[in-house]
Design a protein around this motif. Structure first.
Motif, mmCIF file in Angstrom:
data_model
loop_
_atom_site.group_PDB
_atom_site.id
_atom_site.type_symbol
_atom_site.label_atom_id
_atom_site.label_comp_id
_atom_site.label_asym_id
_atom_site.label_seq_id
_atom_site.Cartn_x
_atom_site.Cartn_y
_atom_site.Cartn_z
ATOM 1 N N ALA A 57 0.963 4.987 0.756
ATOM 2 C CA ALA A 57 0.421 6.082 1.311
ATOM 3 C C ALA A 57 1.172 7.383 0.826
ATOM 4 O O ALA A 57 1.686 8.145 1.834
ATOM 5 N N ALA A 73 -8.004 2.203 0.956
ATOM 6 C CA ALA A 73 -6.706 1.281 0.193
ATOM 7 C C ALA A 73 -6.258 0.310 1.192
ATOM 8 O O ALA A 73 -5.830 -1.073 0.503
ATOM 9 N N GLY A 82 -10.159 7.381 3.555
ATOM 10 C CA GLY A 82 -9.620 6.990 2.284
ATOM 11 C C GLY A 82 -8.392 5.869 2.610
ATOM 12 O O GLY A 82 -7.905 5.133 2.464
ATOM 13 N N ASP A 83 -7.574 6.206 4.280
ATOM 14 C CA ASP A 83 -6.585 4.935 4.601
ATOM 15 C C ASP A 83 -6.941 3.825 4.873
ATOM 16 O O ASP A 83 -6.753 2.547 4.514
ATOM 17 N N VAL A 128 -1.349 -1.068 -4.496
ATOM 18 C CA VAL A 128 -2.400 -0.004 -4.154
ATOM 19 C C VAL A 128 -1.747 0.880 -4.035
ATOM 20 O O VAL A 128 -0.734 1.014 -2.983
ATOM 21 N N TRP A 129 -2.123 2.313 -4.709
ATOM 22 C CA TRP A 129 -1.358 3.433 -4.535
ATOM 23 C C TRP A 129 -2.646 4.416 -4.241
ATOM 24 O O TRP A 129 -3.288 5.239 -5.032
ATOM 25 N N ASP A 130 -2.670 5.148 -2.540
ATOM 26 C CA ASP A 130 -3.336 5.843 -2.270
ATOM 27 C C ASP A 130 -2.765 7.529 -3.074
ATOM 28 O O ASP A 130 -1.659 8.368 -2.199
ATOM 29 N N VAL A 177 0.836 -1.068 -0.148
ATOM 30 C CA VAL A 177 -0.103 0.155 0.112
ATOM 31 C C VAL A 177 1.338 0.859 -0.039
ATOM 32 O O VAL A 177 1.927 1.469 0.994
ATOM 33 N N THR A 202 -6.101 4.773 -6.072
ATOM 34 C CA THR A 202 -6.846 5.280 -5.437
ATOM 35 C C THR A 202 -7.337 7.068 -4.853
ATOM 36 O O THR A 202 -7.889 7.488 -3.735
#
Length: 471
Positions: free
Chosen positions: A135, A255, A251-252, A161-163, A133, A179
């Motif tokens: 963040a 993700a 959002g955290d 997964v890239w926020d 992930v 995201t």
């Protein structure tokens, strides 16, 4: 699951209080401070939530050497922390609330900073992860070329997964899903010189999908859910109706959950649907503000009067299933049915064994939600439990029909059920399933309550009385 979180670490400070008057200096409320809570924010919140879910978490980040950093290190106890050269000051976001109503937020040191060094251990953590992930909070960690190279390599092997953040770096090509929220998607598209077509979410998602070379873009839209954009088109992902006081941390949560579901093998639409539901449930529980993650705050909570608490310990029956939460996730991911039941199970007897065996027959795993010693004492009196929670859990796990035990510290199992989310909740008794207090809770995620016959003349109290006579 072995999860590596890469990103910028923030310190979140919540100042909570009440206000009954205005200041004589200016027409502003005077806040009587009731408490100050410090917790890990940004990538630290993602890591903490995943750790609480029972995953093995490594956080690749940058940590300062100031007072804020000392709070962060305490809050992140249990997370493997791999950090580059210290950055100062610690970026801090301080929120002031009156009751549950946010009044003002102060940001300190949150502007972009020089990219930190990358150590061999940091690269190895990315290379060995089962899921990653990112963040990105715009502080510079994702600009490091060595970290970017490691992330690009990871994206070819495992779900990433890239926020993103408007001040952050562009995602590396090939990540499973990016995201952004709707505002971030618009800002990122404009910054890249694209025309996001007003507020057309699918169109901005399509443009960003092409720009980033990712497999998908999931644009989140708050209470409206999200829009999943892939090469073949877009689909709306609705969010459950939720009363939200503060959206911080949604959002955290999304993700982190999304990465885990992808790591378990779920397809992207199903993983996105579950991740949106997890984010909604997280907000319904109070979001990030409800978490007490600083050890100083934990000590304060320990001395406070008993109240709602989270799961205190997790037990598993098999080496590859370290806790009930992960077991439930694995069974659901394979299309199986998760069954749970709960109680004190003090002095295990034949009635318990029959109820547990009947419950196990209803699905593919049985998870027992077990009242802790403190919980039993509050419910049954100072002389109970007779058997400690460790021994009660061990005895339950010795039964072939029990796959995992989750010990909870509150008086009712609702918080525990929110974590396990069983498809079926089993209770022994002669009442109607829809009369159970847990029925409405389970209905929220499509679960159901089931009762099994009560076996008379078999009870812990009766057994305890008989043993007392023998003694």
């Amino acid at each position: 699951m072995k999860v590596t979180v890469v990103g910028d670490l923030l310190l979140d400070v919540d100042i909570n209080g009440t206000s009954t008057r205005l200041s004589p200096d200016a027409p502003v409320p005077v806040v009587d401070v009731a408490g100050v809570r410090r917790r890990a924010g940004g990538a630290g919140l993602v890591a903490t939530l995943l750790m609480r879910d029972g995953h093995e978490v490594t956080l690749v980040t940058a940590v300062s050497d100031d007072d804020g950093a000392s709070h962060l290190r305490r809050a992140l106890s249990g997370v493997e922390l791999l950090a580059g050269a210290p950055l100062a000051p610690t970026p801090t976001k301080t929120r002031v609330r009156i009751g549950s109503h946010p009044m003002v937020r102060f940001d300190e040191g949150c502007s972009p900073a020089p990219s930190p060094d990358c150590t061999q251990e940091m690269r190895a953590a990315i290379e060995s992860a089962e899921v990653v992930v990112v963040a990105d909070y715009g502080r510079g960690i994702t600009f490091n070329p060595d970290i970017r190279a490691a992330l690009a390599g990871a994206a070819r092997r495992v779900p990433v997964v890239w926020d993103p953040h408007p001040s952050g770096s562009q995602p590396v090509a090939g990540v499973a899903v990016v995201t952004p929220n709707n505002a971030e998607a618009q800002a990122l598209a404009k910054a890249a010189g694209l025309d996001p077509a007003g507020k057309d979410v699918p169109e901005s998602g399509r443009q960003l999908l092409k720009l980033w070379g990712s497999n998908a873009v999931l644009v989140t839209r708050g209470e409206a859910g999200a829009v999943l954009v892939q090469a073949g088109g877009s689909v709306s992902v609705p969010a459950p109706r939720t009363a939200v006081d503060d959206p911080c941390g949604a959002g955290d949560r999304l993700a982190g959950s999304l990465a885990v579901y992808l790591g378990l093998g779920l397809g992207l639409p199903e993983a996105a649907t579950r991740a949106v539901a997890d984010a909604s449930a997280f907000l319904a529980e109070g979001g990030a503000a409800s978490l007490i993650l600083d050890t100083d705050a934990m000590e304060e909570q320990k001395d406070a009067a008993p109240g709602p608490a989270s799961v205190v310990e997790l037990f598993g029956n098999q080496p590859n299933r370290p806790d009930g939460v992960r077991l439930a996730e694995e069974v659901r991911a394979k299309g199986g049915t998760v069954v749970a039941t709960g109680g004190c199970f003090d002095l295990l007897h034949a009635g318990h064994a029959r109820t547990l065996a009947a419950a196990r027959e209803m699905g593919d795993c049985l998870i027992v939600c077990l009242n802790s010693d403190q919980s039993v004492r509050r419910l049954k009196g100072v002389h109970r439990p007779i058997v400690s929670e460790e021994d009660r859990a061990e005895l339950l796990l010795a039964l072939s029909c029990v796959d995992a035990v989750v010990v909870f510290d509150e008086d009712t199992p609702e918080d525990c059920l929110e974590l396990v989310r069983p498809d079926i909740w089993v209770k022994g008794g002669d009442y109607q399933p829809d009369e159970l207090p847990e029925a409405r809770l389970l209905a929220g995620w499509g679960g159901q309550c089931v009762t099994v016959p009560f076996h008379p003349a078999r009870s812990t109290s009766g057994l305890a009385e008989a043993l007392a006579k023998v003694g």
